[in-house]
Scaffold this motif. Structure first.
Motif, PDB file in Angstrom:
ATOM      1  N   ARG A  47       0.837  -1.205   0.000  1.00 55.81           N
ATOM      2  CA  ARG A  47       0.000   0.000   0.000  1.00 55.81           C
ATOM      3  C   ARG A  47       0.873   1.256   0.000  1.00 55.81           C
ATOM      4  O   ARG A  47       0.622   2.201  -0.743  1.00 55.81           O
ATOM      5  CB  ARG A  47      -0.928  -0.022   1.202  1.00 55.81           C
ATOM      6  CG  ARG A  47      -1.899   1.122   1.238  1.00 55.81           C
ATOM      7  CD  ARG A  47      -2.869   1.097   2.415  1.00 55.81           C
ATOM      8  NE  ARG A  47      -2.440   0.259   3.514  1.00 55.81           N
ATOM      9  CZ  ARG A  47      -3.166  -0.725   4.014  1.00 55.81           C
ATOM     10  NH1 ARG A  47      -4.343  -1.008   3.533  1.00 55.81           N
ATOM     11  NH2 ARG A  47      -2.705  -1.437   5.026  1.00 55.81           N
ATOM     12  N   ARG A  48       1.928   1.272   0.799  1.00 58.49           N
ATOM     13  CA  ARG A  48       2.830   2.434   0.826  1.00 58.49           C
ATOM     14  C   ARG A  48       3.533   2.608  -0.507  1.00 58.49           C
ATOM     15  O   ARG A  48       3.657   3.721  -1.009  1.00 58.49           O
ATOM     16  CB  ARG A  48       3.844   2.276   1.956  1.00 58.49           C
ATOM     17  CG  ARG A  48       3.280   2.541   3.329  1.00 58.49           C
ATOM     18  CD  ARG A  48       4.382   2.633   4.387  1.00 58.49           C
ATOM     19  NE  ARG A  48       5.230   1.446   4.429  1.00 58.49           N
ATOM     20  CZ  ARG A  48       4.988   0.372   5.179  1.00 58.49           C
ATOM     21  NH1 ARG A  48       3.920   0.343   5.949  1.00 58.49           N
ATOM     22  NH2 ARG A  48       5.806  -0.646   5.178  1.00 58.49           N
ATOM     23  N   ASP A  49       4.000   1.502  -1.104  1.00 61.90           N
ATOM     24  CA  ASP A  49       4.679   1.577  -2.394  1.00 61.90           C
ATOM     25  C   ASP A  49       3.758   2.119  -3.478  1.00 61.90           C
ATOM     26  O   ASP A  49       4.160   2.940  -4.292  1.00 61.90           O
ATOM     27  CB  ASP A  49       5.208   0.204  -2.822  1.00 61.90           C
ATOM     28  CG  ASP A  49       6.410  -0.235  -2.007  1.00 61.90           C
ATOM     29  OD1 ASP A  49       6.982   0.597  -1.270  1.00 61.90           O
ATOM     30  OD2 ASP A  49       6.769  -1.422  -2.092  1.00 61.90           O
ATOM     31  N   ARG A  50       2.521   1.657  -3.496  1.00 63.64           N
ATOM     32  CA  ARG A  50       1.559   2.150  -4.495  1.00 63.64           C
ATOM     33  C   ARG A  50       1.270   3.621  -4.279  1.00 63.64           C
ATOM     34  O   ARG A  50       1.156   4.378  -5.229  1.00 63.64           O
ATOM     35  CB  ARG A  50       0.267   1.350  -4.432  1.00 63.64           C
ATOM     36  CG  ARG A  50       0.383   0.018  -5.074  1.00 63.64           C
ATOM     37  CD  ARG A  50      -0.957  -0.628  -5.182  1.00 63.64           C
ATOM     38  NE  ARG A  50      -0.833  -1.896  -5.863  1.00 63.64           N
ATOM     39  CZ  ARG A  50      -1.825  -2.704  -6.080  1.00 63.64           C
ATOM     40  NH1 ARG A  50      -3.042  -2.386  -5.674  1.00 63.64           N
ATOM     41  NH2 ARG A  50      -1.641  -3.837  -6.700  1.00 63.64           N
ATOM     42  N   SER A  51       1.144   4.025  -3.056  1.00 59.95           N
ATOM     43  CA  SER A  51       0.865   5.424  -2.756  1.00 59.95           C
ATOM     44  C   SER A  51       2.004   6.306  -3.253  1.00 59.95           C
ATOM     45  O   SER A  51       1.784   7.330  -3.877  1.00 59.95           O
ATOM     46  CB  SER A  51       0.671   5.600  -1.250  1.00 59.95           C
ATOM     47  OG  SER A  51       0.449   6.952  -0.952  1.00 59.95           O
TER      48      SER A  51
END
Length: 63
Positions: free
Chosen positions: A45-49
């Motif tokens: 989720r952090r990487d996609r954000s």
């Protein structure tokens, strides 16, 4: 099993599964294997954000 590992069971199901878990070695082993899943999902989720907004420069804000 997965719902328990992700922490999405309601209180009644959570308690029932924990009671079962105390006496089921197979489920205990499977839960140990799944224990890293929530952290991995948070990392994704952090990487996609970050990939959607891009890195921040001093002179701009993310879109």
């Amino acid at each position: 099993m997965t719902a328990y590992a992700l922490g999405v069971l309601d209180e009644e199901d959570h308690q029932a599964f924990e009671s079962h878990l105390m006496s089921c070695e197979e489920c205990q082993a499977e839960l140990r294997e799944l224990s890293e899943v929530p952290g991995l999902l948070d990392a994704v989720r952090r990487d996609r954000s970050t990939s959607l907004t891009g890195p921040l420069d001093d002179d701009r804000t993310p879109l």
